[in-house]
Design a protein around this motif. Structure first.
Motif, PDB file in Angstrom:
ATOM      1  N   TYR A 102      61.045  61.005  32.220  1.00 51.92           N
ATOM      2  CA  TYR A 102      59.891  61.605  32.486  1.00 51.92           C
ATOM      3  C   TYR A 102      59.217  62.420  31.372  1.00 51.92           C
ATOM      4  CZ  TYR A 102      60.411  59.822  37.241  1.00 51.92           C
ATOM      5  OH  TYR A 102      60.437  58.743  38.154  1.00 51.92           O
ATOM      6  N   HIS A 103      60.154  63.005  30.699  1.00 51.08           N
ATOM      7  CA  HIS A 103      59.469  63.950  29.275  1.00 51.08           C
ATOM      8  C   HIS A 103      58.953  62.768  28.532  1.00 51.08           C
ATOM      9  CE1 HIS A 103      60.691  67.854  30.337  1.00 51.08           C
ATOM     10  NE2 HIS A 103      61.720  67.554  30.734  1.00 51.08           N
ATOM     11  N   ARG A 104      59.644  61.699  28.257  1.00 56.80           N
ATOM     12  CA  ARG A 104      59.244  60.720  27.205  1.00 56.80           C
ATOM     13  C   ARG A 104      57.769  60.079  27.540  1.00 56.80           C
ATOM     14  NH1 ARG A 104      64.756  59.371  27.488  1.00 56.80           N
ATOM     15  NH2 ARG A 104      64.353  57.395  28.390  1.00 56.80           N
ATOM     16  N   VAL A 108      54.786  66.326  32.889  1.00 52.26           N
ATOM     17  CA  VAL A 108      54.824  67.777  32.298  1.00 52.26           C
ATOM     18  C   VAL A 108      55.786  68.504  33.532  1.00 52.26           C
ATOM     19  CG1 VAL A 108      53.589  69.865  32.033  1.00 52.26           C
ATOM     20  CG2 VAL A 108      52.593  67.736  31.261  1.00 52.26           C
ATOM     21  N   ARG A 109      56.443  69.196  33.172  1.00 56.26           N
ATOM     22  CA  ARG A 109      57.611  69.885  34.020  1.00 56.26           C
ATOM     23  C   ARG A 109      56.757  70.896  34.714  1.00 56.26           C
ATOM     24  NH1 ARG A 109      63.536  71.205  34.584  1.00 56.26           N
ATOM     25  NH2 ARG A 109      63.515  72.226  36.577  1.00 56.26           N
ATOM     26  N   THR A 110      56.833  71.193  36.149  1.00 48.74           N
ATOM     27  CA  THR A 110      55.957  72.058  36.782  1.00 48.74           C
ATOM     28  C   THR A 110      57.215  72.973  37.761  1.00 48.74           C
ATOM     29  OG1 THR A 110      55.682  70.569  38.624  1.00 48.74           O
ATOM     30  CG2 THR A 110      53.875  70.453  37.009  1.00 48.74           C
ATOM     31  N   GLY A 111      58.312  72.769  37.689  1.00 52.42           N
ATOM     32  CA  GLY A 111      59.107  73.415  38.563  1.00 52.42           C
ATOM     33  C   GLY A 111      60.271  72.949  38.996  1.00 52.42           C
ATOM     34  N   LYS A 126      60.727  69.019  38.909  1.00 50.46           N
ATOM     35  CA  LYS A 126      59.533  68.682  39.593  1.00 50.46           C
ATOM     36  C   LYS A 126      58.688  68.398  38.038  1.00 50.46           C
ATOM     37  CE  LYS A 126      57.865  70.761  43.120  1.00 50.46           C
ATOM     38  NZ  LYS A 126      57.428  71.972  43.951  1.00 50.46           N
ATOM     39  N   PHE A 127      57.844  67.128  38.321  1.00 48.40           N
ATOM     40  CA  PHE A 127      57.059  67.030  37.090  1.00 48.40           C
ATOM     41  C   PHE A 127      55.775  66.534  37.692  1.00 48.40           C
ATOM     42  CE2 PHE A 127      61.050  65.855  35.372  1.00 48.40           C
ATOM     43  CZ  PHE A 127      61.135  66.514  34.196  1.00 48.40           C
ATOM     44  N   GLU A 128      54.625  66.602  36.695  1.00 48.23           N
ATOM     45  CA  GLU A 128      53.361  66.089  37.076  1.00 48.23           C
ATOM     46  C   GLU A 128      52.861  65.224  36.094  1.00 48.23           C
ATOM     47  OE1 GLU A 128      49.807  68.870  38.852  1.00 48.23           O
ATOM     48  OE2 GLU A 128      49.785  68.786  36.555  1.00 48.23           O
ATOM     49  N   PHE A 129      52.237  64.114  36.400  1.00 52.84           N
ATOM     50  CA  PHE A 129      51.515  63.233  35.495  1.00 52.84           C
ATOM     51  C   PHE A 129      50.022  63.750  35.786  1.00 52.84           C
ATOM     52  CE2 PHE A 129      55.385  60.584  36.174  1.00 52.84           C
ATOM     53  CZ  PHE A 129      55.399  59.984  34.889  1.00 52.84           C
ATOM     54  N   ARG A 130      49.379  64.032  34.555  1.00 50.25           N
ATOM     55  CA  ARG A 130      48.051  64.234  34.801  1.00 50.25           C
ATOM     56  C   ARG A 130      47.121  62.864  34.337  1.00 50.25           C
ATOM     57  NH1 ARG A 130      49.429  69.660  31.654  1.00 50.25           N
ATOM     58  NH2 ARG A 130      50.165  70.834  33.460  1.00 50.25           N
TER      59      ARG A 130
END
Length: 134
Positions: A102-104, A108-111, A126-130
């Motif tokens: 997910y980082h690659r 973005v890590r959100t929590g 937890k991640f978020e895709f903008r």
């Protein structure tokens, strides 16, 4: 999904009772990557996009198909679908072995999602895709 090497051993409980069947597919946007080469006609990966609240619920690539860019293509497709649906963000709770992926691919890590025993007795990132508008 249950045959994934990422869900062996201690992680098997997380998907043991999980089923992606007709009811699930009818309720959510599910997409499949199908092989066109030596894997012709075989499912190589899939994902599910939940619109409300916006979430990438599932994203899997078959073990033998990993490292070929299929996961990256599925994420790009998800972002395109999210944009078409008018979403500006899509959340995902990651399986621990998928955190680097997910980082690659730009999440973005959100929590942290706290453990939920007995099925998931460990915390998960937890991640978020903008989703930028075009």
């Amino acid at each position: 999904m249950r045959g994934s090497g990422a869900y062996e051993g201690k992680y098997a409980a997380a998907v043991a009772g999980y089923r992606v069947g007709p009811d699930y597919i009818e309720a959510h946007r599910a997409f499949v990557a199908v092989g066109a080469d030596e894997h012709g006609g075989r499912v190589l990966g899939f994902y599910s996009l939940v619109l409300a609240p916006p979430e990438l619920d599932l994203l899997f690539v078959a073990d033998e198909a990993q490292g070929r860019g299929i996961g990256r293509l599925l994420v790009a497709h998800m972002q395109s679908e999210a944009r078409a649906a008018g979403l500006d963000r899509v959340n995902v709770v990651s399986h621990l072995p998928a955190e680097d992926f997910y980082h690659r691919v730009g999440a973005v890590r959100t929590g942290t999602a706290l453990a939920n025993p007995p099925a998931v007795p460990w915390d998960r990132p937890k991640f978020e895709f903008r989703i930028p508008s075009e």
